[in-house]
Design a protein around this motif. Structure first.
Motif, short mmCIF file in Angstrom:
data_model
loop_
_atom_site.label_atom_id
_atom_site.label_comp_id
_atom_site.label_asym_id
_atom_site.label_seq_id
_atom_site.Cartn_x
_atom_site.Cartn_y
_atom_site.Cartn_z
N PHE A 1 -16.39 -6.16 8.00
CA PHE A 1 -15.60 -4.95 7.80
C PHE A 1 -16.50 -3.76 7.51
N LEU A 2 -16.71 -2.98 8.47
CA LEU A 2 -17.44 -1.74 8.28
C LEU A 2 -16.43 -0.62 8.27
N PRO A 3 -16.16 -0.11 7.09
CA PRO A 3 -15.03 0.82 6.96
C PRO A 3 -15.39 2.21 7.47
N ASP A 4 -15.57 2.30 8.75
CA ASP A 4 -15.97 3.59 9.29
C ASP A 4 -14.81 4.30 9.99
N ASP A 5 -13.66 3.64 10.05
CA ASP A 5 -12.54 4.28 10.74
C ASP A 5 -11.53 4.82 9.73
N ASP A 6 -10.33 5.04 10.19
CA ASP A 6 -9.32 5.64 9.31
C ASP A 6 -8.80 4.71 8.25
N ARG A 7 -9.05 3.43 8.42
CA ARG A 7 -8.46 2.48 7.47
C ARG A 7 -9.56 1.67 6.80
N PRO A 8 -10.30 2.28 5.90
CA PRO A 8 -11.40 1.56 5.26
C PRO A 8 -10.89 0.46 4.35
N ASN A 9 -9.61 0.44 4.04
CA ASN A 9 -9.11 -0.52 3.06
C ASN A 9 -8.30 -1.66 3.66
N ALA A 10 -8.42 -1.87 4.96
CA ALA A 10 -7.70 -2.99 5.55
C ALA A 10 -8.33 -4.29 5.08
N GLY A 11 -7.59 -5.07 4.33
CA GLY A 11 -8.08 -6.36 3.88
C GLY A 11 -8.88 -6.28 2.60
N VAL A 12 -9.83 -5.40 2.53
CA VAL A 12 -10.63 -5.24 1.31
C VAL A 12 -10.39 -3.85 0.72
N PHE A 13 -10.61 -3.74 -0.58
CA PHE A 13 -10.56 -2.44 -1.23
C PHE A 13 -11.95 -1.84 -1.16
N SER A 14 -12.06 -0.70 -0.54
CA SER A 14 -13.38 -0.08 -0.38
C SER A 14 -13.34 1.36 -0.86
N LEU A 15 -14.49 1.82 -1.30
CA LEU A 15 -14.60 3.24 -1.63
C LEU A 15 -16.05 3.67 -1.41
N GLN A 16 -16.20 4.98 -1.31
CA GLN A 16 -17.53 5.51 -1.04
C GLN A 16 -18.22 5.87 -2.35
N ASP A 17 -19.40 5.35 -2.54
CA ASP A 17 -20.18 5.60 -3.74
C ASP A 17 -20.73 7.03 -3.71
N ASP A 18 -21.33 7.46 -4.84
CA ASP A 18 -21.91 8.81 -4.92
C ASP A 18 -22.88 9.10 -3.78
N ASP A 19 -23.61 8.05 -3.36
CA ASP A 19 -24.61 8.25 -2.31
C ASP A 19 -24.00 8.08 -0.91
N GLU A 20 -22.64 8.10 -0.87
CA GLU A 20 -21.93 8.04 0.41
C GLU A 20 -21.91 6.65 1.03
N GLN A 21 -22.52 5.67 0.39
CA GLN A 21 -22.47 4.33 0.96
C GLN A 21 -21.13 3.68 0.60
N TRP A 22 -20.62 2.87 1.50
CA TRP A 22 -19.36 2.19 1.26
C TRP A 22 -19.58 0.95 0.42
N ILE A 23 -18.84 0.84 -0.67
CA ILE A 23 -18.87 -0.39 -1.45
C ILE A 23 -17.46 -0.96 -1.49
N SER A 24 -17.38 -2.28 -1.63
CA SER A 24 -16.09 -2.96 -1.58
C SER A 24 -15.96 -3.93 -2.74
N LEU A 25 -14.74 -4.08 -3.23
CA LEU A 25 -14.47 -5.14 -4.20
C LEU A 25 -14.59 -6.48 -3.48
N ARG A 26 -15.25 -7.44 -4.11
CA ARG A 26 -15.43 -8.75 -3.46
C ARG A 26 -14.08 -9.38 -3.18
N TYR A 27 -13.95 -10.02 -2.01
CA TYR A 27 -12.67 -10.67 -1.66
C TYR A 27 -12.77 -12.16 -1.87
N ASP A 28 -13.97 -12.67 -2.13
CA ASP A 28 -14.14 -14.06 -2.54
C ASP A 28 -15.47 -14.16 -3.28
N LEU A 29 -15.85 -15.38 -3.68
CA LEU A 29 -17.09 -15.53 -4.42
C LEU A 29 -18.21 -16.07 -3.54
#
Length: 497
Positions: A69-97
């Motif tokens: 999942f590279l959240p580069d389109d309009d739906r960065p949150n499909a399946g995983v919760f993602s947000l852009q960090d201060d440095d603009e990199q996308w980080i995601s909440l882990r969906y498994d361990l």
RNA sequence: GCCGCCUUAGCUCAGUUGGUUAGAGCGCUGGUUUGUGGAACCAGAGGUCCUCCGUUCAAGCCGGAGAGGCGGUACCA
């Protein structure tokens, strides 16, 4: 003092905010929290006993570390919760361990003991539609071995999974761990001449629904397609009837014992190289399970097990709770799989380029706890001893008594509300207090305390018919010298546990 | 995501052909009794009738759109 309202431009213009939680993020209270903590404790102690070490990683990972999942389109949150960090990199909440483990193993590969065996537990997040026993935030408890290529490592996971299920509270014939291997599935796919990836997916997904839709539903999905209850149509794999028959024969090769299933599979799957590899793999697992002393009833070979589609490369397995669960309206609730795992030989290679064989298993703690809660298997916990406050001018006596009880190691509180005695008794009742302690003027004058055993009182009250009589009777209640208070209270509290 | 059903008090629900101030039971809070949990008696709190727009002299009720809930289905790394 005049109440001055602060002017907040962002505040809603009218009235109150809605008190509600986003769906799939349920509140968890005393009983459930305790049950889940206990469950994690038991499962991880199984993992520890098998020699696994603890590892915690953070809630967020870089989005690309989690996979495709590279959240580069309009739906960065499909399946995983993602947000852009201060440095603009996308980080995601882990969906498994497992994905965080692969990242960790790759990052620390040089210094880890190999094979690396670790367990982990904690919340994971998936941005999907929630359902019964299905949340957007939930607890998992995993064990994995990284760097172990042989089927005995898979068998270890399987045997340990069965033990973990038992430790979590599932009894004989209340669960089963169902085992299959991707190799056999691949053999069947090429056996019916399905060549393109899309058809492969459709066939595998159809097989996975065997337990839910049954033979005819799966046959529809393998053939032309299936119409569901709401009238929605799912397109099928487009196999001809002869091919459908072959796939079904494979999917239904499950038998009573692992040995019998192996035989039936040998017939159904043919003689290709991949088929033989799959059969060898299951045979080796069967032998290892034997060595682990894994009960026949705990683990079954089941050719309809598919699991997720992306990263598994060999054996796959799934723990299912068989116990029937009914909701409060008496409807059957389908909890389904409460754990799963398998071999994922390519996951670490994504980071290192070097192929690192790995296998693991995950217990779905939230789902298991939900299933137990629905079927009424979570016991109500005892609350604290409640010391009633009978002197509203000066609560010191109540505070002192509560302190005395606490100092003796008894969980106790003085009533902190502002209401009269009746509400205080109601409060103690609702807290599940085993005991209410009363120290009023009378008691102080006599040097005693009044102790009420609330469980015993409730029992006695059941026989009382009129309200007036109930008030007279004061069931379950007695006086004790102040010096004996702790002993008498402790007696009742311990009996209640 | 797609399909279907649903939405009036904390819960379960009434609410007439569109017509004053929207109700009940249960629950909740308290009092009767600054000393007793339930099933006595009394009182009280609690509602943007999901939201917005429209029709109308008048909307809980009619029309449209949206949101939320439930179920199925898809997906589930």
């Amino acid at each position: 003092m005049s109440k001055k309202k602060k002017q907040d431009p962002d505040a809603p213009k009218t009235g109150k905010d809605l008190a509600r939680s986003p769906r799939g993020f349920p509140d968890r209270r005393e009983g459930l929290i305790h049950a889940q903590a206990e469950m994690i404790d038991r499962v991880t102690s199984v993992y520890r006993r098998w020699g696994f070490e603890a590892l915690d990683t953070g809630a967020f990972e870089y989005a690309d570390a989690l996979g495709k999942f590279l959240p580069d389109d309009d739906r960065p949150n499909a399946g995983v919760f993602s947000l852009q960090d201060d440095d603009e990199q996308w980080i995601s909440l882990r969906y498994d361990l497992t994905a965080p483990l692969a990242r960790f193993a790759a990052e620390n590969w040089q210094t880890l003991p190999k094979p690396f065996r670790r367990y982990a537990s904690g919340p994971v997040w998936r941005n999907e539609k929630p359902g019964p026993g299905r949340f957007r935030e939930f607890l998992q408890c995993d064990a994995d071995t990284v760097g172990a290529p042989g089927p005995h490592a898979d068998a270890e996971m399987i045997a340990m999974a069965a033990e973990a299920m038992r430790a979590a509270g599932a009894g004989d014939s209340e669960f089963v761990v169902r085992v299959n291997t991707r190799r056999l599935l691949n053999a069947v796919l090429s056996g019916v001449g399905a060549s393109d990836a899309g058809t492969h997916l459709t066939i595998l997904r159809a097989l996975d629904k065997m337990d839910r839709l049954g033979e005819s539903g799966v046959a529809d999905l393998l053939g032309k397609g299936r119409m569901d209850d709401s009238g929605d149509f799912t397109k099928g794999a487009g196999l001809d009837p002869e091919q459908v028959k072959r796939v079904l024969a494979f999917a239904q090769a499950g038998r009573e014992t692992r040995g019998e299933t192996l035989e039936a599979l040998g017939q159904a799957v043919g003689t290709g190289e991949e088929a033989q590899a799959g059969l060898d793999e299951l045979t080796a697992i069967a032998r290892a399970l034997e060595a682990f002393g894994c009960p026949e009833g705990d683990v079954a070979f089941d050719p309809s097990v598919v699991r997720g589609l992306e990263y598994y490369t060999g054996p796959v397995f799934e723990a299912e709770l068989l116990r029937e669960t009914l909701d409060e309206d008496g409807n059957t609730v389908r909890i389904g799989s409460v754990g799963g795992g398998g071999r994922y030989d390519d996951l670490v290679a994504r980071f290192t380029g070097e192929k690192v064989p790995a296998t693991g298993f995950s217990v779905g703690i939230s789902r298991l706890a939900t299933a137990f809660a629905i079927s009424g298997n979570i016991d109500a916990l005892n609350g604290p001893v409640v010391v009633l406050n009978l002197n509203r001018e000066d609560p010191s006596d109540a505070l002192r008594v509560a302190t005395e009880l606490r100092n003796a190691g008894i969980r106790a509180e003085a009533y902190m509300g502002g209401s009269g005695m009746r509400p205080q008794m109601k409060y103690a009742d609702r807290r599940g207090a085993p005991v209410a302690v009363m120290v009023g003027e009378d008691e102080i004058a006599k040097g005693v305390v009044t102790i009420k055993d609330l469980k015993e009182g409730a029992k006695q009250a059941a026989a009382i018919k009129s309200n007036a009589e109930y008030r007279e009777a004061r069931p379950g209640q007695f006086e004790a010298p102040r010096s004996e208070m702790i002993a008498r209270v402790r007696e009742i509290v311990e009996a209640a546990e």
